[in-house]
Design a protein around this motif. Structure first.
Motif, PDB file in Angstrom:
ATOM      1  N   ASP A  86      27.695  23.516 -42.728  1.00 15.58           N
ATOM      2  CA  ASP A  86      27.652  24.390 -43.896  1.00 15.58           C
ATOM      3  C   ASP A  86      28.546  23.787 -44.981  1.00 15.58           C
ATOM      4  N   PRO A  87      28.011  23.535 -46.185  1.00 16.83           N
ATOM      5  CA  PRO A  87      28.830  22.904 -47.228  1.00 16.83           C
ATOM      6  C   PRO A  87      30.067  23.714 -47.610  1.00 16.83           C
ATOM      7  N   VAL A  88      30.058  25.011 -47.364  1.00 17.46           N
ATOM      8  CA  VAL A  88      31.236  25.826 -47.670  1.00 17.46           C
ATOM      9  C   VAL A  88      32.437  25.379 -46.828  1.00 17.46           C
ATOM     10  N   LEU A  89      32.171  24.932 -45.598  1.00 24.17           N
ATOM     11  CA  LEU A  89      33.249  24.538 -44.696  1.00 24.17           C
ATOM     12  C   LEU A  89      33.873  23.200 -45.067  1.00 24.17           C
ATOM     13  N   ILE A  90      33.182  22.419 -45.888  1.00 18.67           N
ATOM     14  CA  ILE A  90      33.702  21.107 -46.287  1.00 18.67           C
ATOM     15  C   ILE A  90      33.746  21.000 -47.811  1.00 18.67           C
ATOM     16  N   LEU A  93      35.341  18.106 -50.387  1.00 12.15           N
ATOM     17  CA  LEU A  93      35.642  16.868 -49.675  1.00 12.15           C
ATOM     18  C   LEU A  93      34.741  15.729 -50.141  1.00 12.15           C
ATOM     19  N   SER A  94      35.293  14.525 -50.110  1.00  9.58           N
ATOM     20  CA  SER A  94      34.519  13.326 -50.439  1.00  9.58           C
ATOM     21  C   SER A  94      33.741  12.871 -49.209  1.00  9.58           C
ATOM     22  N   GLY A  95      32.910  11.857 -49.386  1.00  7.17           N
ATOM     23  CA  GLY A  95      32.142  11.339 -48.267  1.00  7.17           C
ATOM     24  C   GLY A  95      33.032  10.856 -47.134  1.00  7.17           C
ATOM     25  N   GLU A  96      34.110  10.151 -47.465  1.00  9.10           N
ATOM     26  CA  GLU A  96      35.023   9.651 -46.430  1.00  9.10           C
ATOM     27  C   GLU A  96      35.718  10.800 -45.714  1.00  9.10           C
ATOM     28  N   GLU A  97      36.057  11.831 -46.451  1.00  9.67           N
ATOM     29  CA  GLU A  97      36.737  12.991 -45.849  1.00  9.67           C
ATOM     30  C   GLU A  97      35.806  13.826 -44.979  1.00  9.67           C
ATOM     31  N   ARG A  98      34.498  13.730 -45.219  1.00 13.10           N
ATOM     32  CA  ARG A  98      33.539  14.496 -44.414  1.00 13.10           C
ATOM     33  C   ARG A  98      33.259  13.845 -43.053  1.00 13.10           C
ATOM     34  N   LYS A  99      33.503  12.550 -42.944  1.00 11.58           N
ATOM     35  CA  LYS A  99      33.100  11.818 -41.736  1.00 11.58           C
ATOM     36  C   LYS A  99      33.662  12.398 -40.442  1.00 11.58           C
ATOM     37  N   PRO A 100      34.958  12.804 -40.368  1.00 13.22           N
ATOM     38  CA  PRO A 100      35.465  13.355 -39.097  1.00 13.22           C
ATOM     39  C   PRO A 100      34.731  14.622 -38.658  1.00 13.22           C
ATOM     40  N   PHE A 101      34.280  15.434 -39.609  1.00 10.15           N
ATOM     41  CA  PHE A 101      33.552  16.656 -39.265  1.00 10.15           C
ATOM     42  C   PHE A 101      32.185  16.316 -38.662  1.00 10.15           C
ATOM     43  N   VAL A 102      31.537  15.324 -39.235  1.00 12.26           N
ATOM     44  CA  VAL A 102      30.237  14.901 -38.723  1.00 12.26           C
ATOM     45  C   VAL A 102      30.393  14.280 -37.331  1.00 12.26           C
ATOM     46  N   THR A 103      31.409  13.444 -37.173  1.00 12.67           N
ATOM     47  CA  THR A 103      31.657  12.819 -35.874  1.00 12.67           C
ATOM     48  C   THR A 103      31.930  13.861 -34.803  1.00 12.67           C
ATOM     49  N   ALA A 104      32.740  14.863 -35.131  1.00 12.96           N
ATOM     50  CA  ALA A 104      33.058  15.923 -34.166  1.00 12.96           C
ATOM     51  C   ALA A 104      31.812  16.694 -33.766  1.00 12.96           C
ATOM     52  N   TYR A 105      30.906  16.916 -34.735  1.00 16.17           N
ATOM     53  CA  TYR A 105      29.671  17.635 -34.411  1.00 16.17           C
ATOM     54  C   TYR A 105      28.847  16.864 -33.383  1.00 16.17           C
ATOM     55  N   TRP A 106      28.603  15.589 -33.636  1.00 18.06           N
ATOM     56  CA  TRP A 106      27.774  14.803 -32.718  1.00 18.06           C
ATOM     57  C   TRP A 106      28.457  14.600 -31.370  1.00 18.06           C
ATOM     58  N   ASN A 107      29.765  14.512 -31.363  1.00 19.62           N
ATOM     59  CA  ASN A 107      30.487  14.348 -30.103  1.00 19.62           C
ATOM     60  C   ASN A 107      30.399  15.591 -29.218  1.00 19.62           C
ATOM     61  N   ALA A 108      30.197  16.754 -29.839  1.00 16.65           N
ATOM     62  CA  ALA A 108      30.080  18.000 -29.073  1.00 16.65           C
ATOM     63  C   ALA A 108      28.804  18.036 -28.234  1.00 16.65           C
ATOM     64  N   ASP A 110      25.901  19.511 -28.456  1.00 13.47           N
ATOM     65  CA  ASP A 110      25.414  20.867 -28.169  1.00 13.47           C
ATOM     66  C   ASP A 110      24.227  21.168 -29.075  1.00 13.47           C
ATOM     67  N   PRO A 111      22.996  21.139 -28.563  1.00 16.84           N
ATOM     68  CA  PRO A 111      21.818  21.388 -29.412  1.00 16.84           C
ATOM     69  C   PRO A 111      21.781  22.777 -30.030  1.00 16.84           C
ATOM     70  N   LYS A 112      22.593  23.707 -29.528  1.00 16.22           N
ATOM     71  CA  LYS A 112      22.606  25.077 -30.045  1.00 16.22           C
ATOM     72  C   LYS A 112      23.782  25.356 -30.983  1.00 16.22           C
ATOM     73  N   LEU A 113      24.623  24.358 -31.204  1.00 14.37           N
ATOM     74  CA  LEU A 113      25.803  24.551 -32.044  1.00 14.37           C
ATOM     75  C   LEU A 113      25.411  24.673 -33.511  1.00 14.37           C
ATOM     76  N   ARG A 114      25.947  25.706 -34.170  1.00  9.49           N
ATOM     77  CA  ARG A 114      25.732  25.897 -35.605  1.00  9.49           C
ATOM     78  C   ARG A 114      27.090  25.906 -36.295  1.00  9.49           C
ATOM     79  N   GLN A 115      27.279  24.991 -37.226  1.00  9.51           N
ATOM     80  CA  GLN A 115      28.557  24.890 -37.931  1.00  9.51           C
ATOM     81  C   GLN A 115      28.481  25.606 -39.279  1.00  9.51           C
ATOM     82  N   GLY A 116      28.431  26.931 -39.209  1.00  7.89           N
ATOM     83  CA  GLY A 116      28.376  27.748 -40.412  1.00  7.89           C
ATOM     84  C   GLY A 116      26.983  28.277 -40.672  1.00  7.89           C
TER      85      GLY A 116
END
Length: 216
Positions: A86-90, A93-108, A110-116
Motif C-alpha cells: 500500500d503506497p500509504v505505508l511507504i 520514500l524514494s526507490g532506494e528506501e522502498r527496497k527493504p520493504f519489497v525484500t521483506a515482502y518476498w522473503n515472507a 506468504d501468498p495470502k499476505l496483504r501489506q495494507g
C-alpha cells in the motif's frame, strides 16, 4: 500461427527512483516518453487490437503507437501490475528506501499476505494473470499488449506450466522473475501453434533500439 506482442511500459518516475505515488497514477519519466516515441517508430506491426492496463504508465507508453495507427487502446483490468505494498505505508520514500520493504515482502513467502488495504495478495495477483490466460485464445492475431514487468514474468512462468499457489511456488517464481531480462519497453512475441502451446521470444531488434536511446 497467432502472435500476441507484449510491451513493458516505458521508464516510469518510480523506475527512476522517484518518491512513492499511488500505483495506478505513476507516469512515465521524460526518458520513458522518449522510449515510447522510439517504440512507436520501430514496432511496425499493424495491430488488430491494443490493450493497456488500468495504470497510467501503460497508456502513456501506448499513446504514440496508437496515434501512429489511428486507433484507441482498450483498457484491460487483468493486466494490472502487482501492487506489493500500500503506497500509504511507504509514503515519501524514494526507490532506494522502498527496497527493504519489497525484500521483506518476498522473503515472507506468504501468498495470502496483504501489506495494507491498497495492496494485492500474491494469490489475487495470480488470479489476474489466470484471467488473462483464459482470454488469450480469443485474442486476434497481432494483438499488442502494453503491460508490466512482474506481471509478464508471472505470465511467462505460468505458460511454462509452473504453479503459483504455494509459498514455495512464490519463492521459485520470484527467483525466475528477477533473472528475466525485462528493461523498460522490452518487447516479446508470444506465438501460438493451433491453440496448444505458446512460444515466447524477445524481439531483440526492438530491445536494442530502445537500449540505444541516450539519456539527456
Amino acid at each position: 500461427m497467432k502472435t500476441i506482442i507484449f510491451v513493458r511500459h516505458g521508464e516510469s518516475v518510480s523506475n527512476a527512483g522517484g518518491i512513492t505515488m499511488a500505483h495506478d497514477a505513476i507516469p512515465l519519466s521524460p526518458h520513458g516518453r522518449m522510449q515510447a516515441a522510439t517504440l512507436s517508430a520501430v514496432l511496425s506491426v499493424s495491430p488488430s487490437r491494443t490493450l493497456v492496463s488500468p495504470m497510467v504508465r501503460t497508456g502513456q507508453t501506448a499513446e504514440p503507437f496508437c496515434a501512429r495507427w489511428g486507433i484507441q487502446p482498450e483498457q484491460c483490468s487483468a493486466l494490472a501490475e502487482f501492487s506489493v505494498i500500500d503506497p500509504v505505508l511507504i509514503d515519501g520514500l524514494s526507490g532506494e528506501e522502498r527496497k527493504p520493504f519489497v525484500t521483506a515482502y518476498w522473503n515472507a513467502q506468504d501468498p495470502k499476505l496483504r501489506q495494507g488495504p491498497m495492496a494485492d495478495t500474491f494469490r489475487e495477483f495470480n488470479e489476474r494473470v489466470s484471467e488473462f490466460i483464459r482470454l488469450m485464445p480469443d485474442l486476434p492475431d497481432r494483438t499488442v499488449v502494453f503491460g508490466h514487468g512482474i506481471w509478464f514474468g508471472l505470465l511467462h512462468w505460468r505458460l511454462l506450466g509452473y504453479g503459483a499457489d504455494s509459498a514455495s511456488d512464490m519463492a521459485r517464481f520470484r527467483r525466475f522473475q528477477q533473472g528475466l531480462p525485462m528493461p523498460n519497453c522490452a518487447t516479446f512475441l508470444l506465438k501460438n501453434n493451433e491453440g496448444v502451446h505458446w512460444c515466447i521470444t524477445a524481439d531483440e531488434a526492438i530491445n536494442k533500439a530502445i537500449a540505444a536511446i541516450p539519456r539527456i
